[in-house]
Motif scaffolding. Structure first.
Motif, PDB file in Angstrom:
ATOM      1  N   ASN A   1      20.287  12.682  -7.193  1.00 27.44           N
ATOM      2  CA  ASN A   1      20.671  13.637  -6.144  1.00 27.44           C
ATOM      3  C   ASN A   1      22.010  14.298  -6.451  1.00 27.44           C
ATOM      4  O   ASN A   1      22.188  15.504  -6.237  1.00 27.44           O
ATOM      5  CB  ASN A   1      20.750  12.928  -4.791  1.00 27.44           C
ATOM      6  N   LEU A   2      22.962  13.489  -6.956  1.00 23.50           N
ATOM      7  CA  LEU A   2      24.273  14.046  -7.313  1.00 23.50           C
ATOM      8  C   LEU A   2      24.142  15.084  -8.428  1.00 23.50           C
ATOM      9  O   LEU A   2      24.746  16.168  -8.360  1.00 23.50           O
ATOM     10  CB  LEU A   2      25.221  12.926  -7.757  1.00 23.50           C
TER      11      LEU A   2
ATOM     12  N   ARG B   1      34.541  20.831  -1.615  1.00 24.56           N
ATOM     13  CA  ARG B   1      33.394  20.779  -2.527  1.00 24.56           C
ATOM     14  C   ARG B   1      32.884  19.343  -2.694  1.00 24.56           C
ATOM     15  O   ARG B   1      31.677  19.123  -2.821  1.00 24.56           O
ATOM     16  CB  ARG B   1      33.778  21.372  -3.885  1.00 24.56           C
ATOM     17  N   THR B   2      33.798  18.390  -2.703  1.00 19.63           N
ATOM     18  CA  THR B   2      33.384  16.990  -2.818  1.00 19.63           C
ATOM     19  C   THR B   2      32.553  16.582  -1.609  1.00 19.63           C
ATOM     20  O   THR B   2      31.498  15.946  -1.735  1.00 19.63           O
ATOM     21  CB  THR B   2      34.610  16.062  -2.948  1.00 19.63           C
ATOM     22  N   GLU B   3      33.018  16.963  -0.431  1.00 18.06           N
ATOM     23  CA  GLU B   3      32.273  16.657   0.796  1.00 18.06           C
ATOM     24  C   GLU B   3      30.905  17.330   0.784  1.00 18.06           C
ATOM     25  O   GLU B   3      29.886  16.726   1.172  1.00 18.06           O
ATOM     26  CB  GLU B   3      33.076  17.110   2.019  1.00 18.06           C
ATOM     27  N   GLN B   4      30.861  18.562   0.307  1.00 24.95           N
ATOM     28  CA  GLN B   4      29.598  19.302   0.239  1.00 24.95           C
ATOM     29  C   GLN B   4      28.615  18.604  -0.696  1.00 24.95           C
ATOM     30  O   GLN B   4      27.437  18.423  -0.358  1.00 24.95           O
ATOM     31  CB  GLN B   4      29.864  20.729  -0.250  1.00 24.95           C
ATOM     32  N   LEU B   5      29.108  18.193  -1.859  1.00 23.98           N
ATOM     33  CA  LEU B   5      28.254  17.528  -2.843  1.00 23.98           C
ATOM     34  C   LEU B   5      27.697  16.216  -2.301  1.00 23.98           C
ATOM     35  O   LEU B   5      26.496  15.948  -2.377  1.00 23.98           O
ATOM     36  CB  LEU B   5      29.043  17.285  -4.136  1.00 23.98           C
ATOM     37  N   MET B   6      28.571  15.403  -1.724  1.00 25.55           N
ATOM     38  CA  MET B   6      28.139  14.082  -1.273  1.00 25.55           C
ATOM     39  C   MET B   6      27.216  14.169  -0.055  1.00 25.55           C
ATOM     40  O   MET B   6      26.262  13.394   0.068  1.00 25.55           O
ATOM     41  CB  MET B   6      29.346  13.205  -0.976  1.00 25.55           C
ATOM     42  N   MET B   7      27.476  15.137   0.803  1.00 24.67           N
ATOM     43  CA  MET B   7      26.635  15.287   1.999  1.00 24.67           C
ATOM     44  C   MET B   7      25.242  15.773   1.592  1.00 24.67           C
ATOM     45  O   MET B   7      24.223  15.248   2.057  1.00 24.67           O
ATOM     46  CB  MET B   7      27.292  16.255   2.983  1.00 24.67           C
TER      47      MET B   7
ATOM     48  N   GLY C   1      35.988   9.327  -7.797  1.00 28.56           N
ATOM     49  CA  GLY C   1      35.572   9.837  -9.102  1.00 28.56           C
ATOM     50  C   GLY C   1      34.865  11.175  -8.993  1.00 28.56           C
ATOM     51  O   GLY C   1      35.051  12.060  -9.842  1.00 28.56           O
ATOM     52  N   ILE C   2      34.048  11.345  -7.951  1.00 24.48           N
ATOM     53  CA  ILE C   2      33.305  12.592  -7.779  1.00 24.48           C
ATOM     54  C   ILE C   2      34.254  13.768  -7.572  1.00 24.48           C
ATOM     55  O   ILE C   2      33.972  14.897  -7.990  1.00 24.48           O
ATOM     56  CB  ILE C   2      32.314  12.444  -6.601  1.00 24.48           C
TER      57      ILE C   2
ATOM     58  N   VAL D   1      24.327  15.443 -16.854  1.00 18.10           N
ATOM     59  CA  VAL D   1      24.203  14.069 -16.351  1.00 18.10           C
ATOM     60  C   VAL D   1      25.384  13.240 -16.839  1.00 18.10           C
ATOM     61  O   VAL D   1      25.997  12.486 -16.069  1.00 18.10           O
ATOM     62  CB  VAL D   1      22.877  13.433 -16.827  1.00 18.10           C
ATOM     63  N   GLU D   2      25.714  13.397 -18.116  1.00 21.45           N
ATOM     64  CA  GLU D   2      26.806  12.604 -18.694  1.00 21.45           C
ATOM     65  C   GLU D   2      28.127  12.912 -17.995  1.00 21.45           C
ATOM     66  O   GLU D   2      28.923  12.009 -17.724  1.00 21.45           O
ATOM     67  CB  GLU D   2      26.908  12.903 -20.191  1.00 21.45           C
ATOM     68  N   LYS D   3      28.358  14.185 -17.658  1.00 19.68           N
ATOM     69  CA  LYS D   3      29.607  14.564 -16.993  1.00 19.68           C
ATOM     70  C   LYS D   3      29.693  13.956 -15.594  1.00 19.68           C
ATOM     71  O   LYS D   3      30.730  13.399 -15.203  1.00 19.68           O
ATOM     72  CB  LYS D   3      29.729  16.083 -16.912  1.00 19.68           C
ATOM     73  N   VAL D   4      28.602  14.042 -14.835  1.00 15.56           N
ATOM     74  CA  VAL D   4      28.600  13.496 -13.483  1.00 15.56           C
ATOM     75  C   VAL D   4      28.792  11.984 -13.519  1.00 15.56           C
ATOM     76  O   VAL D   4      29.621  11.414 -12.790  1.00 15.56           O
ATOM     77  CB  VAL D   4      27.290  13.855 -12.748  1.00 15.56           C
ATOM     78  N   VAL D   5      28.046  11.307 -14.388  1.00 19.07           N
ATOM     79  CA  VAL D   5      28.115   9.845 -14.458  1.00 19.07           C
ATOM     80  C   VAL D   5      29.493   9.392 -14.926  1.00 19.07           C
ATOM     81  O   VAL D   5      30.077   8.445 -14.389  1.00 19.07           O
ATOM     82  CB  VAL D   5      27.005   9.307 -15.377  1.00 19.07           C
ATOM     83  N   ARG D   6      30.031  10.072 -15.921  1.00 15.63           N
ATOM     84  CA  ARG D   6      31.364   9.719 -16.413  1.00 15.63           C
ATOM     85  C   ARG D   6      32.414   9.886 -15.322  1.00 15.63           C
ATOM     86  O   ARG D   6      33.316   9.056 -15.162  1.00 15.63           O
ATOM     87  CB  ARG D   6      31.727  10.588 -17.624  1.00 15.63           C
ATOM     88  N   SER D   7      32.297  10.958 -14.548  1.00 18.46           N
ATOM     89  CA  SER D   7      33.258  11.197 -13.457  1.00 18.46           C
ATOM     90  C   SER D   7      33.175  10.107 -12.395  1.00 18.46           C
ATOM     91  O   SER D   7      34.199   9.604 -11.923  1.00 18.46           O
ATOM     92  CB  SER D   7      33.001  12.566 -12.827  1.00 18.46           C
TER      93      SER D   7
END
Length: 351
Positions: free
Chosen positions: A302-303, A276-282, A263-264, A245-251
């Motif tokens: 969700n992220l 990969r960014t598009e895959q994650l956000m979608m 950032g993502i 969680v900390e890594k995702v939020v920090r990014s």
């Protein structure tokens, strides 16, 4: 004559005032330690009241200094008070308070950032996580320099149920710079919404109790101070390990003024980053044109859940460190550069 059936309230015997203690032991707030003394006992009483009912409770006070809040805690009728103080200059004054409350005070000369709190309280106080919070409280007027790293350390302990949280959902009542308190409690869309907002709110109920004006402290800080209360949640709002969680939020908040996708992107190595960014956000159903401060807790959940799935599919993904990657690239460019000074890149500016 005492009223039958009632226990007399604990009262400290006559003692020198906090101001007199400071003069007696020639104490002076050290700027490099961001120390500020609170001498008004009406305010220290008010801080202690925010912690709730402390009658017969076990309390740990962090950084008691000259002992203003300490007196208010003892006057609340606690069973035991553990004082953790790093600055040896304050120990004699605290020992005076200990002698005035026989058997109630234990003083530890040490650093709260390294002190092991798993054995700080009696085992019989432990409660199941799903139960009401244990009769244990952490209270402290924190030096500004230690407040943020300490609350991050304790939030990690909440997530792992270790440290002071092996006893259950131990409550904390702590002081922060007003601006830090605003970050801790900021809602989506708020100007102060930050990494600290998400990390604290996904694990705890966080509420600002009241604000203390800077001129109530000696020496007067340049900012006002807020008293914040934390109560760990039975279920965290994001069901993933703290480090993930900390890594995702920090990014996400790395480029807080840009769209969140910027950032993502930093979660992924350069090769395949865009895909990969598009895959994650979608998959997470997050609008890439939202600013980081506009993302809700459900967005972050969700992220984190989707990123966890991607890490499970590619075990090497979680160890990728964007900033370390930038440093290595810059180091390599410096080794290869010619005598002519190259133009500074965007990645250099980020570093």
């Amino acid at each position: 004559m005492a009223v039958p059936g009632k226990v007399a309230a604990f009262r400290l015997p006559p003692l020198p005032t906090v101001g007199e203690i400071i003069k007696l032991f020639r104490l002076k707030a050290q700027k490099q330690l961001s120390q500020n003394f609170l001498l008004d006992l009406r305010l220290t009483d008010k801080i202690v009241r925010q912690a709730g009912k402390l009658k017969n409770a076990h309390v740990c006070e962090v950084g008691p200094g000259p002992g203003g809040i300490t007196r208010s805690i003892l006057s609340a009728g606690v069973e035991q008070l553990l004082l953790i103080e790093k600055d040896a200059r304050f120990i004699p004054g605290l020992q005076m308070l200990s002698e005035a409350a026989p058997g109630k005070v234990r003083i530890v000369h040490g650093d709260i950032l390294t002190y092991k709190m798993e054995k700080a309280f009696p085992k019989h106080l432990k409660k199941d996580w799903e139960d009401e919070p244990p009769d244990i409280h952490i209270i402290g007027n924190l030096p500004f320099s230690v407040s943020t790293p300490l609350i991050i350390k304790w939030l990690a302990s909440v997530s792992k149920k270790d440290g002071p949280f092996v006893y259950g959902r131990t409550q904390m009542t702590l002081t922060f710079q007003k601006e830090v308190a605003e970050r801790l409690t900021a809602n989506p869309g708020g100007r102060q919404r930050s990494r600290l907002s998400i990390m604290s709110q996904h694990l705890c109920t966080v509420e600002t109790c009241f604000v203390i004006p800077g001129d109530a402290f000696v020496p007067k800080p340049e900012v006002d101070v807020a008293v914040v209360r934390f109560t760990p949640l039975v279920q965290p709002r994001i069901q993933q390990p703290f480090e993930l969680v900390e890594k995702v939020v920090r990014s996400v908040f790395q480029f807080r003024r840009k769209y969140c996708f910027r950032g993502i992107e930093t979660l992924f190595p350069e090769s395949g980053r865009l895909k990969r960014t598009e895959q994650l956000m979608m998959t997470a159903n997050v609008d890439p044109t939202l600013r980081p401060c506009q993302l809700s807790m459900s967005h972050f959940r969700n992220l984190c859940d989707t990123y966890r799935t991607m890490c499970d599919e590619d075990p090497g993904l979680f160890v990728y460190d964007y900033r370390e990657d930038l440093k290595q690239k810059k180091k390599m460019r410096n080794l290869l550069k010619s005598t002519s000074q190259p133009e500074q890149t965007e990645e250099d500016n980020e570093l």
